[in-house]
Design a protein around this motif. Structure first.
Motif, short mmCIF file in Angstrom:
data_model
loop_
_atom_site.label_atom_id
_atom_site.label_comp_id
_atom_site.label_asym_id
_atom_site.label_seq_id
_atom_site.Cartn_x
_atom_site.Cartn_y
_atom_site.Cartn_z
N LEU A 18 -2.86 6.19 -0.32
CA LEU A 18 -1.98 5.99 1.11
C LEU A 18 -0.64 5.85 0.07
O LEU A 18 0.47 6.00 0.74
CB LEU A 18 -2.74 4.81 1.43
N ASN A 19 -0.47 4.43 -1.26
CA ASN A 19 0.93 4.53 -1.26
C ASN A 19 1.91 6.54 -2.29
O ASN A 19 2.72 5.67 -1.75
CB ASN A 19 0.69 3.66 -2.54
N GLU A 20 0.49 6.56 -2.70
CA GLU A 20 1.56 8.49 -2.94
C GLU A 20 1.96 8.56 -1.87
O GLU A 20 3.46 9.44 -2.32
CB GLU A 20 0.45 8.49 -4.05
N GLN A 21 0.99 8.92 -0.78
CA GLN A 21 1.46 9.51 0.27
C GLN A 21 2.83 8.78 0.88
O GLN A 21 3.28 9.31 1.72
CB GLN A 21 0.41 9.91 1.52
N GLY A 22 2.59 7.73 1.22
CA GLY A 22 3.73 7.06 1.84
C GLY A 22 5.21 7.34 0.93
O GLY A 22 5.84 7.67 1.45
N GLU A 23 5.52 6.97 -0.44
CA GLU A 23 6.57 7.45 -1.32
C GLU A 23 6.90 9.17 -1.40
O GLU A 23 7.76 9.69 -0.76
CB GLU A 23 5.98 7.41 -3.01
N ALA A 24 5.92 9.93 -0.72
CA ALA A 24 5.84 11.18 -0.14
C ALA A 24 7.13 11.56 0.49
O ALA A 24 7.59 12.41 1.17
CB ALA A 24 4.47 12.16 -0.67
#
Length: 63
Positions: A18-24
């Motif tokens: 979820l954190n990675e997708q938020g950054e993306a």
């Protein structure tokens, strides 16, 4: 990621994804603002992926 792959992850893995997708999503929005993003559909796909992750995360926490 596929839904099956997301369901196999534990809560910590889902939070990391979820954190990675938020950054993306943030990076895609910056690219759109600077007119460097040619495929704006990527933003929509990323938002849908975040929603999938949040749904599966809520299901795992409720159990």
């Amino acid at each position: 990621m596929d839904v099956k792959e997301l369901k196999e992850l534990d809560v910590a893995g889902l939070k990391k994804e979820l954190n990675e997708q938020g950054e993306a999503l943030f990076k895609l929005r910056l690219q759109k603002a600077t007119q460097q993003l040619h495929n704006t559909n990527q933003i929509r796909n990323t938002r849908h992926e975040i929603a999938r992750i949040k749904t599966i995360l809520a299901q795992k926490v409720a159990k």
